[in-house]
Design an enzyme around this catalytic site. Structure first.
Site, short mmCIF file in Angstrom:
data_model
loop_
_atom_site.label_atom_id
_atom_site.label_comp_id
_atom_site.label_asym_id
_atom_site.label_seq_id
_atom_site.Cartn_x
_atom_site.Cartn_y
_atom_site.Cartn_z
N ASP A 35 2.41 -4.98 3.56
CA ASP A 35 3.60 -4.25 4.01
C ASP A 35 3.59 -2.83 3.47
OD1 ASP A 35 5.11 -6.10 5.62
OD2 ASP A 35 5.40 -7.29 3.80
N HIS A 66 0.86 -3.73 8.05
CA HIS A 66 2.11 -3.58 8.80
C HIS A 66 2.70 -2.23 8.39
CE1 HIS A 66 6.52 -5.17 9.31
NE2 HIS A 66 6.23 -4.21 10.16
N PHE A 165 12.51 -5.10 2.89
CA PHE A 165 12.52 -5.97 1.71
C PHE A 165 12.16 -7.40 2.11
CE2 PHE A 165 15.45 -2.49 1.22
CZ PHE A 165 15.09 -1.98 -0.02
N ASP A 193 8.01 -12.11 11.41
CA ASP A 193 7.99 -11.55 10.06
C ASP A 193 9.41 -11.42 9.52
OD1 ASP A 193 7.14 -10.35 7.75
OD2 ASP A 193 6.65 -8.42 8.68
N GLY A 194 9.72 -12.25 8.52
CA GLY A 194 11.01 -12.16 7.85
C GLY A 194 11.78 -13.46 7.88
C1 DX5 Z 1 9.86 -6.86 5.56
C2 DX5 Z 1 8.38 -7.16 5.56
C3 DX5 Z 1 8.09 -8.62 5.57
C4 DX5 Z 1 8.58 -9.32 4.33
C5 DX5 Z 1 8.79 -10.78 4.57
O1 DX5 Z 1 10.05 -5.50 5.70
O2 DX5 Z 1 7.78 -6.62 6.69
O3 DX5 Z 1 6.69 -8.84 5.75
O4 DX5 Z 1 7.69 -9.12 3.25
O5 DX5 Z 1 9.42 -11.34 3.45
P1 DX5 Z 1 10.08 -12.80 3.48
O6 DX5 Z 1 9.03 -13.74 3.97
O7 DX5 Z 1 10.48 -13.03 2.05
O8 DX5 Z 1 11.25 -12.71 4.40
ZN ZN Z 2 5.72 -7.24 7.18
#
Ligand code: DX5
Ligand code: ZN
Length: 235
Positions: A35, A66, A165, A193-194
């Site tokens: 990220d 990403h 985050f 993602d998320g």
């Molecule tokens: C958010 C990121 C995600 C994040 C996912 O901005 O792009 O990849 O790290 O975190 P979790 O799996 O904890 O929601």
């Molecule tokens: Zn991500």
């Protein structure tokens, strides 16, 4: 489609990245998700090409970057030179921002229409170097904005939290976006993602996604291999 689990190192211990990568390999993770945040496209700063290069050097797994950054086109080569296998750019960097997020410091960044020519040109640059070209869409951006560039994308990254985050709650609007992409015949990878976890994954998979990105659920677990196995068993 087989389910691939992609581990986002955002929730790893950054003092022990090599060990975290080792845990990923031993746990059956299919890909490392890096990220990249610039403090402008999102209200957080994380990893640049220098650290991405170290990640690529320390793992045998494919690595996806990403890019949650403004002007991603300025950094495509830097990340590809670092050795990543896939590059994801945000659709929101290729269209006119909604009024509420046009100014510096206003989040999340959202658009209604994408500049298909500009985005396709960058995806071509990624493909030209043999990398997977991916487009990420924020929760508030309609996935329909991608309809004219379907053939130019290898993967779509459907954001199911506001980017910035890890550890946030899954936004269910992502499910309709996945279903729309499959209905329109998109054959590439659909990554979510998320907020991915055992409770949200079944809906994500039945909507048609095949890549599950997870940071906090995977790295926060005492049994990361069990997390991967459980996510892959969902049908
Ligand atoms: C958010 C990121 C995600 C994040 C996912 O901005 O792009 O990849 O790290 O975190 P979790 O799996 O904890 O929601
Ligand atoms: Zn991500």
């Amino acid at each position: 489609m087989a389910i691939e689990v992609s581990a986002s190192i955002l929730s790893a211990d950054f003092g022990k990245i090599a060990q975290a990568l080792d845990v990923c390999e031993r746990s059956g993770v299919g890909r490392i998700h890096v990220d990249v945040m610039d403090g402008h496209f999102v209200p957080n700063i994380t990893i640049g090409p220098v650290v991405a290069e170290a990640v690529c050097r320390y793992t045998r797994l494919p690595v996806a970057a990403h890019l949650m950054i403004e002007h991603p086109w300025d950094y495509l080569d830097a990340f590809m030179d670092a050795g990543v296998d896939a590059v994801g750019v945000h659709a929101e960097c290729y269209g006119e921002r909604r009024a509420a997020c046009r100014v510096y410091g206003q989040y999340p960044k959202e658009i209604d229409m994408v500049d298909a020519g500009k985005l396709t040109a960058d995806l071509r640059k990624i493909r030209a170097r043999g990398k997977q070209a991916c487009v990420a869409v924020n929760p508030g951006t309609p996935v329909e904005c991608l309809q004219d560039i379907m053939d130019g994308m290898d993967a779509v990254l459907v954001m199911s939290v506001q980017p910035g985050f890890s550890g946030q709650k899954f936004i269910p609007g992502a499910l309709a976006k996945i279903a729309w992409l499959r209905r329109r015949g998109f054959k590439g990878d659909i990554a979510v993602d998320g907020g991915v976890n055992a409770a949200t994954a079944p809906g994500i998979i039945s909507a048609g996604a095949n890549v599950l990105v997870t940071a906090s659920y995977f790295f926060g677990s005492p049994d990361p291999a069990g997390v991967v196995a459980a996510l892959q068993q969902i049908d």
